[in-house]
Motif scaffolding. Structure first.
Motif, short mmCIF file in Angstrom:
data_model
loop_
_atom_site.label_atom_id
_atom_site.label_comp_id
_atom_site.label_asym_id
_atom_site.label_seq_id
_atom_site.Cartn_x
_atom_site.Cartn_y
_atom_site.Cartn_z
N ALA A 178 2.26 8.81 7.09
CA ALA A 178 0.92 8.40 6.70
C ALA A 178 0.66 8.80 5.26
O ALA A 178 0.64 9.97 4.93
CB ALA A 178 -0.10 9.05 7.62
N ILE A 179 0.49 7.83 4.38
CA ILE A 179 0.18 8.16 2.99
C ILE A 179 -1.12 7.52 2.52
O ILE A 179 -1.46 7.61 1.36
CB ILE A 179 1.35 7.84 2.04
N GLY A 180 -1.85 6.91 3.44
CA GLY A 180 -3.20 6.44 3.15
C GLY A 180 -3.32 5.61 1.90
O GLY A 180 -2.51 4.73 1.62
N ALA A 181 -4.36 5.90 1.13
CA ALA A 181 -4.67 5.10 -0.06
C ALA A 181 -3.65 5.29 -1.17
O ALA A 181 -3.64 4.53 -2.13
CB ALA A 181 -6.07 5.46 -0.57
N GLY A 182 -2.76 6.28 -1.05
CA GLY A 182 -1.73 6.49 -2.06
C GLY A 182 -0.53 5.57 -1.89
O GLY A 182 0.38 5.56 -2.71
N ARG A 183 -0.52 4.75 -0.86
CA ARG A 183 0.59 3.84 -0.59
C ARG A 183 0.59 2.70 -1.61
O ARG A 183 -0.44 2.12 -1.88
CB ARG A 183 0.42 3.28 0.82
N HIS A 184 1.75 2.39 -2.16
CA HIS A 184 1.86 1.30 -3.13
C HIS A 184 2.18 0.00 -2.41
O HIS A 184 2.98 -0.02 -1.48
CB HIS A 184 2.96 1.60 -4.14
N LEU A 185 1.57 -1.08 -2.86
CA LEU A 185 1.78 -2.41 -2.28
C LEU A 185 2.26 -3.36 -3.37
O LEU A 185 1.83 -3.26 -4.52
CB LEU A 185 0.47 -2.97 -1.71
N TYR A 186 3.11 -4.29 -2.99
CA TYR A 186 3.61 -5.30 -3.92
C TYR A 186 3.71 -6.62 -3.18
O TYR A 186 4.01 -6.64 -1.99
CB TYR A 186 4.99 -4.91 -4.47
N ILE A 187 3.49 -7.71 -3.89
CA ILE A 187 3.62 -9.02 -3.27
C ILE A 187 4.84 -9.71 -3.83
O ILE A 187 5.03 -9.79 -5.05
CB ILE A 187 2.35 -9.87 -3.50
N ASP A 188 5.68 -10.20 -2.92
CA ASP A 188 6.80 -11.07 -3.25
C ASP A 188 6.24 -12.50 -3.16
O ASP A 188 6.11 -13.03 -2.07
CB ASP A 188 7.94 -10.84 -2.26
#
Length: 186
Positions: free
Chosen positions: A33-43
């Motif tokens: 669980a890393i909550g709001a610190g999780r990085h997201l990317y769109i392919d």
């Protein structure tokens, strides 16, 4: 708009009317669980959402129905475990750039999950100190550039055709607030 929420889910909303959209529950997100610190990317080419995890793996989810679309294993990056890894998806080619722990930028093919062999070594026109794998970057598809944060607070560029330093630089004075250096999120 997709975002990481503090309840460890990944959620979305429609930017036109602010109505909540699809979500990925915390139970479907491996790696802690890393909550709001999780990085997201769109392919954009594969229409997938890439989500970082603490163990360095990158689970992928179909944007159409949020079903699991595979995982980029940490071993594919060939540089040790880097949780919350910084990536830059190229919307034209469907490849993914990442910062290696040795300071280089490397390209990964999202179809084969293999390195393409395209490497931008540190010192090959890159400016600033070597923060290793912790640089934020983005692909500017219109200019065919990889833009990356630099330790002096600026954002520099690399031409993705020649893999050499580009001429497009955004000086640190363009950013309001404190100089963040290589940790600046772009």
């Amino acid at each position: 708009l997709w975002y990481s929420a503090t309840d460890n889910t990944v959620r979305s909303f429609n930017v036109n009317n602010l109505v909540a959209g699809p979500m990925i529950p915390a139970s479907a997100l491996p790696g802690g669980a890393i909550g709001a610190g999780r990085h997201l990317y769109i392919d954009y080419v594969g229409r997938r959402l890439l989500v970082t995890s603490i163990n360095g793996d990158i689970p992928m989810y179909n944007l159409s129905d949020q079903s699991r679309a595979g995982t980029i294993l940490n071993a594919a990056f060939n540089n040790g475990v880097i949780g919350a890894r910084h990536l830059a998806a190229d919307p034209r080619t469907g490849t993914l750039w990442f910062a290696h722990t040795n300071g280089s930028f490397r390209e990964l093919n999202l179809t084969s999950m293999l390195l393409t062999g395209r490497i931008i070594p540190f010192g090959n026109g890159q400016v600033g100190g070597n923060p290793g794998a912790f640089r934020h970057m983005v692909v500017d598809a219109g200019r065919n550039l990889l833009l990356y944060s630099v330790t002096n607070g600026s954002v520099a560029s690399i031409d993705l055709t020649t893999l050499r330093a580009g001429t497009h630089t955004i000086r640190s004075t363009a950013f309001a607030g404190a100089i963040v250096g290589a940790g600046r999120i772009i």
